[in-house]
Write a protein that holds these residues in place. Sequence first.
Motif, PDB file in Angstrom:
ATOM      1  N   PHE A   1       0.815  -1.213   0.000  1.00 27.20           N
ATOM      2  CA  PHE A   1       0.000   0.000   0.000  1.00 27.20           C
ATOM      3  C   PHE A   1       0.852   1.267   0.000  1.00 27.20           C
ATOM      4  O   PHE A   1       0.373   2.347   0.347  1.00 27.20           O
ATOM      5  CB  PHE A   1      -0.945  -0.009   1.201  1.00 27.20           C
ATOM      6  CG  PHE A   1      -1.948  -1.129   1.143  1.00 27.20           C
ATOM      7  CD1 PHE A   1      -3.187  -0.946   0.543  1.00 27.20           C
ATOM      8  CD2 PHE A   1      -1.643  -2.385   1.666  1.00 27.20           C
ATOM      9  CE1 PHE A   1      -4.107  -1.978   0.472  1.00 27.20           C
ATOM     10  CE2 PHE A   1      -2.556  -3.422   1.606  1.00 27.20           C
ATOM     11  CZ  PHE A   1      -3.792  -3.227   0.999  1.00 27.20           C
ATOM     12  N   GLY A   2       2.125   1.123  -0.351  1.00 25.00           N
ATOM     13  CA  GLY A   2       2.988   2.291  -0.395  1.00 25.00           C
ATOM     14  C   GLY A   2       3.498   2.677   0.978  1.00 25.00           C
ATOM     15  O   GLY A   2       3.421   1.916   1.944  1.00 25.00           O
ATOM     16  N   ASN A   3       3.995   3.893   1.064  1.00 22.15           N
ATOM     17  CA  ASN A   3       4.635   4.368   2.288  1.00 22.15           C
ATOM     18  C   ASN A   3       3.601   4.934   3.262  1.00 22.15           C
ATOM     19  O   ASN A   3       3.445   6.142   3.413  1.00 22.15           O
ATOM     20  CB  ASN A   3       5.669   5.451   1.931  1.00 22.15           C
ATOM     21  CG  ASN A   3       6.443   5.921   3.140  1.00 22.15           C
ATOM     22  OD1 ASN A   3       6.584   5.196   4.127  1.00 22.15           O
ATOM     23  ND2 ASN A   3       6.937   7.140   3.076  1.00 22.15           N
ATOM     24  N   VAL A   4       2.873   4.013   3.922  1.00 18.87           N
ATOM     25  CA  VAL A   4       1.851   4.456   4.878  1.00 18.87           C
ATOM     26  C   VAL A   4       2.144   3.945   6.290  1.00 18.87           C
ATOM     27  O   VAL A   4       1.282   3.996   7.159  1.00 18.87           O
ATOM     28  CB  VAL A   4       0.435   4.029   4.432  1.00 18.87           C
ATOM     29  CG1 VAL A   4       0.066   4.716   3.137  1.00 18.87           C
ATOM     30  CG2 VAL A   4       0.329   2.524   4.286  1.00 18.87           C
ATOM     31  N   GLY A   5       3.362   3.454   6.531  1.00 20.35           N
ATOM     32  CA  GLY A   5       3.756   3.079   7.876  1.00 20.35           C
ATOM     33  C   GLY A   5       3.238   1.726   8.320  1.00 20.35           C
ATOM     34  O   GLY A   5       2.832   0.885   7.511  1.00 20.35           O
ATOM     35  N   PRO A   6       3.226   1.501   9.638  1.00 16.77           N
ATOM     36  CA  PRO A   6       2.831   0.195  10.183  1.00 16.77           C
ATOM     37  C   PRO A   6       1.444  -0.269   9.769  1.00 16.77           C
ATOM     38  O   PRO A   6       1.224  -1.469   9.588  1.00 16.77           O
ATOM     39  CB  PRO A   6       2.906   0.419  11.699  1.00 16.77           C
ATOM     40  CG  PRO A   6       3.888   1.517  11.877  1.00 16.77           C
ATOM     41  CD  PRO A   6       3.688   2.420  10.697  1.00 16.77           C
TER      42      PRO A   6
END
Length: 268
Positions: free
Chosen positions: A61-66
């Motif tokens: 989902f891309g760079n969206v963290g944990p």
Amino acid sequence: MKGLLLVGGKSSRMGEDKSEIVFRDGLTQRERGVQLLELVCDEVFISVAEGDGDGVIADAFGNVGPLGAIASAQKHDPKSAWFVLACDLPLLEKGHLQTLADAHTAECDATYFSSATDGLPEPLCAIWSPTTVSHVLESIQSGKRCPRSVLKNLNGQALPSPGLWPLANTNTEADAIEIRARLDGSTNEKTITLSYFAQLRELAGTDLESHRTHSVTPAGVFEEIRAKHSIPLKRKGMMVAVNGDFTDWSHQLTEGEELVFIPPVAGG
């Protein structure tokens, strides 16, 4: 139940890959995290930003963290419960994971510990049931990336906090100093004076207090007072002074020192 070890962070505050640091048992944090999860899970995967291979789940989902890592694991297998664990918890023990695993039931959306500092859910040492899949996706799609906020709105089971230090992350060098001191038994009790100003004075309900502590750095003391006074502020953006002089969070504290935490000044 499957395990997901989160190692995909940038470790920018630490300055090196946190998952490769060795704190105990001769194991990197990645190795020890996998070992802990294997004790309570049927299968364990490592969450990474990019990559492939057996036992690896890359962010889908891309760079969206944990939260993106959790969603990626649920996409990989939406029918299993996922035991999600951050890699940077050196003081976490098998018993803590077993407590969560034993308490979890299929009727619960999630099972987690309450934070020692604010009583809110600890999302990165928690079991996420299949019933959370749609909630996680909806949060990502709406631009909300906080896994704690997702848990707050679910039918979750909150267990009492295991204490301040078992769930203490090693995000900075000061954190690492505190963790190592506890692991090697080099802490000693001391009395220091805490002075509070501005917003901190209002939150603590005092401008001066004597504080007994085993912490070895201002970083450790600040985490203690966050828990003691339910202070929502974090260290980021804050300054610290010892005996009237500005210093960094890894300063080695000694008996009788005066410690001042200075929150960011609002306004322009």
